[in-house]
Write a protein that holds these residues in place. Structure first.
Motif, PDB file in Angstrom:
ATOM      1  N   GLY A 199       0.767  -1.229   0.000  1.00 51.40           N
ATOM      2  CA  GLY A 199       0.000   0.000   0.000  1.00 51.40           C
ATOM      3  C   GLY A 199       0.800   1.282   0.000  1.00 51.40           C
ATOM      4  N   SER A 200       2.089   1.241  -0.299  1.00 49.31           N
ATOM      5  CA  SER A 200       2.908   2.447  -0.377  1.00 49.31           C
ATOM      6  C   SER A 200       2.891   3.182   0.961  1.00 49.31           C
ATOM      7  CB  SER A 200       2.418   3.345  -1.520  1.00 49.31           C
ATOM      8  OG  SER A 200       3.324   4.396  -1.743  1.00 49.31           O
ATOM      9  N   ASP A 240       0.305  -5.678   3.038  1.00 43.41           N
ATOM     10  CA  ASP A 240       1.434  -5.432   3.937  1.00 43.41           C
ATOM     11  C   ASP A 240       1.404  -6.264   5.213  1.00 43.41           C
ATOM     12  OD1 ASP A 240       2.930  -2.892   2.748  1.00 43.41           O
ATOM     13  OD2 ASP A 240       0.794  -2.570   2.489  1.00 43.41           O
ATOM     14  N   THR A 285       4.553  -2.129  -4.352  1.00 41.87           N
ATOM     15  CA  THR A 285       3.492  -1.162  -4.548  1.00 41.87           C
ATOM     16  C   THR A 285       3.204  -1.045  -6.044  1.00 41.87           C
ATOM     17  OG1 THR A 285       4.962   0.738  -4.781  1.00 41.87           O
ATOM     18  CG2 THR A 285       4.298   0.131  -2.537  1.00 41.87           C
TER      19      THR A 285
END
Length: 377
Positions: A316-317, A325, A342
């Motif tokens: 999810g950056s 994550d 990502t």
């Protein structure tokens, strides 16, 4: 003195404010006050419940594992059963089974209805998700890898999961029939949802021939061909899974539109002739060097205007997600190769290979899969 204390990082005003809030929230006095104050006690209760769920999450997952392994949810799909009947069928003493059933009720998977146990809609939905029960059953391997989580994250654990999926290390590792069958079934079952989600957001109307690289036994390609009657396709994967793919296409009546080519994208050239190539849950199994080499190969084999479609769980950056994550990133870490990336990282690797018009495509269920597409100029 710790190294971080010797070289403090200057904080922005917003970060400083958040840090003060963190310290305040950690104060026992503030917690007691917030639990009683009318405007904050609801928030406090919800946060407390969420924290408890984190603390008890391992037990919850083990209860789920037990219910799936014992077949309790599948039994209740047929009809409601008493605790005694379930005890007889599962060979679990009724007093101990009642503890598990109550846990299932608390987790909103089961419901007590008079003298019998029934499924909730959530429990029924869990049974209906293709491949989910098999995924849950094989979690015992991941649980053993995480038995010492500190050693795991320090890289001091020889993980079982790296042996469970040996195919990621190359074609030579995927020759054991039992391993191949286990891998193929789990991937095939679980790819049904991925195919549905991907094909719902990526149009193949302008595509005449699609090649699914690393497509296993052909679950995604079968779905694509069924959704687009004028489409033809090639499946390219290891020799160990090719016979099962041939069988799938024959049983689906698609053998006249689907071709299976056996090979390893690490070692063998990709077939030519496709104007679109899909990579469905492939990249996150491999390191960056392998991924870059594969993307270069795909770029070279596609015609100008050819499309690349990548569909897999993604991280999810700056906003980490539970699926990407807090599950798949740890899963791939236990596998010992690959990682969740990502959408931005995948897009950068695609651009490096030469692809243009690279764009993430929003899916309705990102916990199932995320999509990035690009075009060869």
């Amino acid at each position: 003195m710790a190294l971080a204390d010797q070289h403090p990082v200057p904080q922005k005003p917003r970060q400083s404010w958040r840090q003060r809030l963190v310290r305040l929230t950690a104060s026992r006095g503030f917690q007691k006050w917030a639990a009683r104050f009318p405007l904050t006690k609801g928030i406090t209760r919800r946060e407390g419940e969420a924290i408890f769920d984190l603390v008890a999450g391992f037990v919850h997952s083990q209860c789920l594992q037990a219910m799936v392994a014992l077949g309790i949810l599948e039994m209740l799909i047929e009809r409601p059963l008493s605790a005694g009947a379930l005890s007889s069928r599962t060979r679990v003493p009724e007093d101990r089974l009642r503890v598990l059933l109550n846990a299932g009720i608390a987790l909103s998977l089961l419901r007590q209805d008079g003298d019998v146990i029934t499924l909730t809609t959530r429990g029924a939905a869990l049974v209906g998700v293709p491949g989910l029960s098999e995924m849950i059953k094989h979690h015992d391997v991941l649980y053993r890898d995480l038995v010492d989580p500190v050693a795991f994250f320090r890289g001091e654990t020889d993980t079982e999961l790296s042996e469970f999926w040996p195919y990621v290390f190359g074609a030579g590792a995927a020759t054991d029939p039992e391993t191949t069958t286990r891998y193929s079934k789990l991937m095939s079952d679980s790819q049904t949802l991925v195919a549905e989600e991907t094909l719902a957001v990526v149009s193949l109307d302008a595509v005449s021939h699609i090649m699914d690289v690393g497509g296993g036994t052909g679950a995604f390609l079968e779905a694509a061909l069924e959704a687009h009657p004028n489409l033809t396709g090639t499946l390219f994967d290891l020799p160990a899974v090719a016979p099962a793919a041939d069988k799938r296409f024959a049983e689906a009546g698609l053998d006249n539109r689907a071709t299976v080519r056996a090979g390893s994208f690490r070692d063998d050239p990709l077939p030519e002739g496709a104007d679109a190539i899909s990579l469905v849950r492939v990249l996150y199994d491999h390191e960056d060097t392998t991924v870059s080499a594969l993307l270069d190969t795909i770029y070279n084999v596609l015609p100008v205007g050819g499309r690349l479609i990548i569909s897999e769980p993604m991280a999810g950056s700056n906003r980490p997600s539970r699926a990407g994550d807090a599950y798949f990133a740890i899963y791939t870490l236990a596998m010992g190769t690959g990682r969740t990336r990502t959408a931005h990282e995948i897009a950068a690797l695609m651009r490096k290979a030469g692809f243009a018009r690279v764009s993430p495509v929003k899916t309705t269920r990102p916990f199932v899969t995320s999509v990035v597409t690009g075009v060869k100029n």
